[in-house]
Design an enzyme around this catalytic site. Structure first.
Site, mmCIF file in Angstrom:
data_model
loop_
_atom_site.group_PDB
_atom_site.id
_atom_site.type_symbol
_atom_site.label_atom_id
_atom_site.label_comp_id
_atom_site.label_asym_id
_atom_site.label_seq_id
_atom_site.Cartn_x
_atom_site.Cartn_y
_atom_site.Cartn_z
ATOM 1 N N ASP A 127 0.805 -1.131 -0.180
ATOM 2 C CA ASP A 127 -0.119 -0.096 0.102
ATOM 3 C C ASP A 127 0.835 1.322 0.003
ATOM 4 O O ASP A 127 0.309 2.384 -0.216
ATOM 5 C CB ASP A 127 -0.913 0.095 1.097
ATOM 6 C CG ASP A 127 -1.882 -1.020 1.121
ATOM 7 O OD1 ASP A 127 -2.115 -1.688 -0.025
ATOM 8 O OD2 ASP A 127 -2.714 -1.469 2.095
ATOM 9 N N MET A 169 -5.383 -1.626 -5.384
ATOM 10 C CA MET A 169 -5.375 -1.536 -4.226
ATOM 11 C C MET A 169 -5.041 -0.478 -3.565
ATOM 12 O O MET A 169 -4.493 0.408 -4.181
ATOM 13 C CB MET A 169 -4.788 -2.960 -3.833
ATOM 14 C CG MET A 169 -5.605 -4.317 -3.852
ATOM 15 S SD MET A 169 -5.018 -5.559 -3.139
ATOM 16 C CE MET A 169 -6.305 -6.849 -2.847
ATOM 17 N N GLY A 170 -4.832 -0.359 -2.470
ATOM 18 C CA GLY A 170 -4.160 0.661 -1.349
ATOM 19 C C GLY A 170 -4.748 1.023 -0.384
ATOM 20 O O GLY A 170 -4.181 1.871 0.417
ATOM 21 N N GLN A 252 -2.183 -7.987 -7.512
ATOM 22 C CA GLN A 252 -1.286 -6.925 -7.261
ATOM 23 C C GLN A 252 -0.330 -7.571 -6.032
ATOM 24 O O GLN A 252 0.713 -6.688 -5.820
ATOM 25 C CB GLN A 252 -2.063 -5.868 -6.897
ATOM 26 C CG GLN A 252 -2.791 -5.142 -7.963
ATOM 27 C CD GLN A 252 -3.782 -3.999 -7.521
ATOM 28 O OE1 GLN A 252 -3.627 -2.981 -7.408
ATOM 29 N NE2 GLN A 252 -4.964 -4.628 -6.966
HETATM 30 O O1 F6P Z 1 -2.885 -4.120 2.747
HETATM 31 C C1 F6P Z 1 -2.757 -4.721 1.754
HETATM 32 C C2 F6P Z 1 -3.911 -4.804 0.939
HETATM 33 O O2 F6P Z 1 -3.812 -5.534 -0.152
HETATM 34 C C3 F6P Z 1 -4.967 -3.633 0.706
HETATM 35 O O3 F6P Z 1 -4.476 -3.134 -0.242
HETATM 36 C C4 F6P Z 1 -6.262 -4.296 0.774
HETATM 37 O O4 F6P Z 1 -7.198 -3.309 1.222
HETATM 38 C C5 F6P Z 1 -6.368 -5.216 1.846
HETATM 39 O O5 F6P Z 1 -5.028 -5.597 1.879
HETATM 40 C C6 F6P Z 1 -6.901 -6.552 1.289
HETATM 41 O O6 F6P Z 1 -6.910 -7.439 2.547
HETATM 42 P P1 F6P Z 1 -7.284 -8.974 2.607
HETATM 43 O O7 F6P Z 1 -6.125 -9.855 2.103
HETATM 44 O O8 F6P Z 1 -7.608 -9.249 3.966
HETATM 45 O O9 F6P Z 1 -8.501 -9.154 1.651
#
Ligand code: F6P
Length: 320
Positions: A127, A169-170, A252
């Site tokens: 992120d 994402m981010g 990503q």
């Molecule tokens: O923090 C990294 C990230 O990929 C974010 O960009 C995204 O909002 C989140 O993790 C998704 O999380 P999870 O793997 O718990 O779905």
């Protein structure tokens, strides 16, 4: 210190393995025993901890994901889990702990520090939302993955004379969108740090078309407060343009880390183990202005990030 532990926590990020490798090999170089803790704080609580040597990290620098596995631990947020985690460090006689992760994971490291644990926090998240470092491990790879997707989508958008929204994402940070958007030649970049003006977006798209552009790419960060499908509907309704949505999602987070991410991971991992060897803890390690920087972990996590409005402005000019 003679015995240290290392864990990866939160969302995986390309380069985490390169970072673990650097901690393990630097630790071994200084004659320390290094313990790998599985599944982040969950594995610490459960005692899933094993010694890890220099040969165990062979052939890992190029691999995405994390050989230690990772988790978003909810148990660690509870008093009982937190206390068990600290007790487990004692059981394994681990004197210093390296935590590689994002915001939530490093906030956990701050709590450990306050409870008297010798920790070092390293920035591992795609992120790029940590305030104490210009770049986080995994960000550059994620940007390159998004960029490659934008390039593919541009071809088909051009062929069909379409507008495509690429959702990246981010979390609450727009950096993946900004960096991938600029390098992918996006017409519009939407980030959570700036309010979205739908009239302006539609006006820019129509102007673009009138100027002779046959396709438009909108790179939208996931943290923007309008959903990509809702944005598609609004643009279609207001402009009549043919709009498609591509949500990049977890692609990503995977893949072989770029040279940039491997270098960053190696630099901060090496520094973390060297600091613990000297008996220094309660720090983060990051990079600012091209230099490796060491900060007090509590202060580091309270620093303020500067949103890259300058880059968004520049992207607008370059889309002229
Ligand atoms: O923090 C990294 C990230 O990929 C974010 O960009 C995204 O909002 C989140 O993790 C998704 O999380 P999870 O793997 O718990 O779905």
């Amino acid at each position: 210190m003679k015995r240290i532990g290392v864990l990866t926590s939160g969302g995986d990020a390309p380069g985490m393995n390169a970072c673990v490798r650097a901690v393990v090999r630097t630790g071994a170089y200084y004659g320390m025993e290094v313990f790998g803790i599985e599944r982040g704080y969950d594995g610490l609580i459960a005692g899933d901890i094993d010694e890890i040597g220099p040969r165990d990290v062979s052939d890992t620098i190029q691999r995405g994901g994390t050989i230690l596995k990772t988790a978003r631990s909810t148990a660690f947020l509870e008093k009982e889990g937190f206390e068990r985690a600290i007790a487990m460090l004692g059981n394994f006689k681990i004197e210093g702990l390296v935590v590689i992760g994002g915001n939530g994971s490093l906030s956990g490291a701050v709590d450990l520090k306050k409870a008297g644990v010798a920790v070092i926090g390293l920035p591992g998240t795609i992120d790029n939302d940590l305030p104490f470092t210009d770049y986080t491990i995994g960000f550059d790879t994620a940007v390159n993955t998004a960029l490659s997707a934008i390039s593919n989508v541009r071809d088909t958008s051009n062929a069909h004379e379409r507008t495509t929204i690429i959702d990246v994402m981010g979390r609450e940070c727009g950096d993946i969108a900004i960096y991938a958007g600029i390098t992918g030649g996006a017409e519009i970049i939407l980030v959570p740090e700036e309010p979205v003006d739908l009239d302006d977006v539609c006006r820019q798209l129509v102007e673009s078309r009138n100027k002779g552009k046959s396709s438009s790419i909108i790179v939208k960060a996931e943290g923007v407060d309008i959903d990509s499908n809702a944005l598609d509907e609004e643009i279609t309704k207001r402009t009549g343009l043919d709009v498609k949505v591509v949500v990049l999602g977890y692609i990503q987070r995977g893949g072989s880390p770029t040279a940039q991410d491997r270098l960053l991971a190696s630099l901060v991992g090496h520094k973390a183990a060297a600091l613990l060897h000297e008996g220094i803890s309660g720090k983060t390690v990051g990079v600012r202005g091209g230099e490796v920087v060491v900060d007090d972990i509590e202060k580091a996590m309270k620093m303020k990030r500067r949103p890259r409005r300058d880059l968004i402005e520049m992207a607008r000019t370059l889309a002229f």
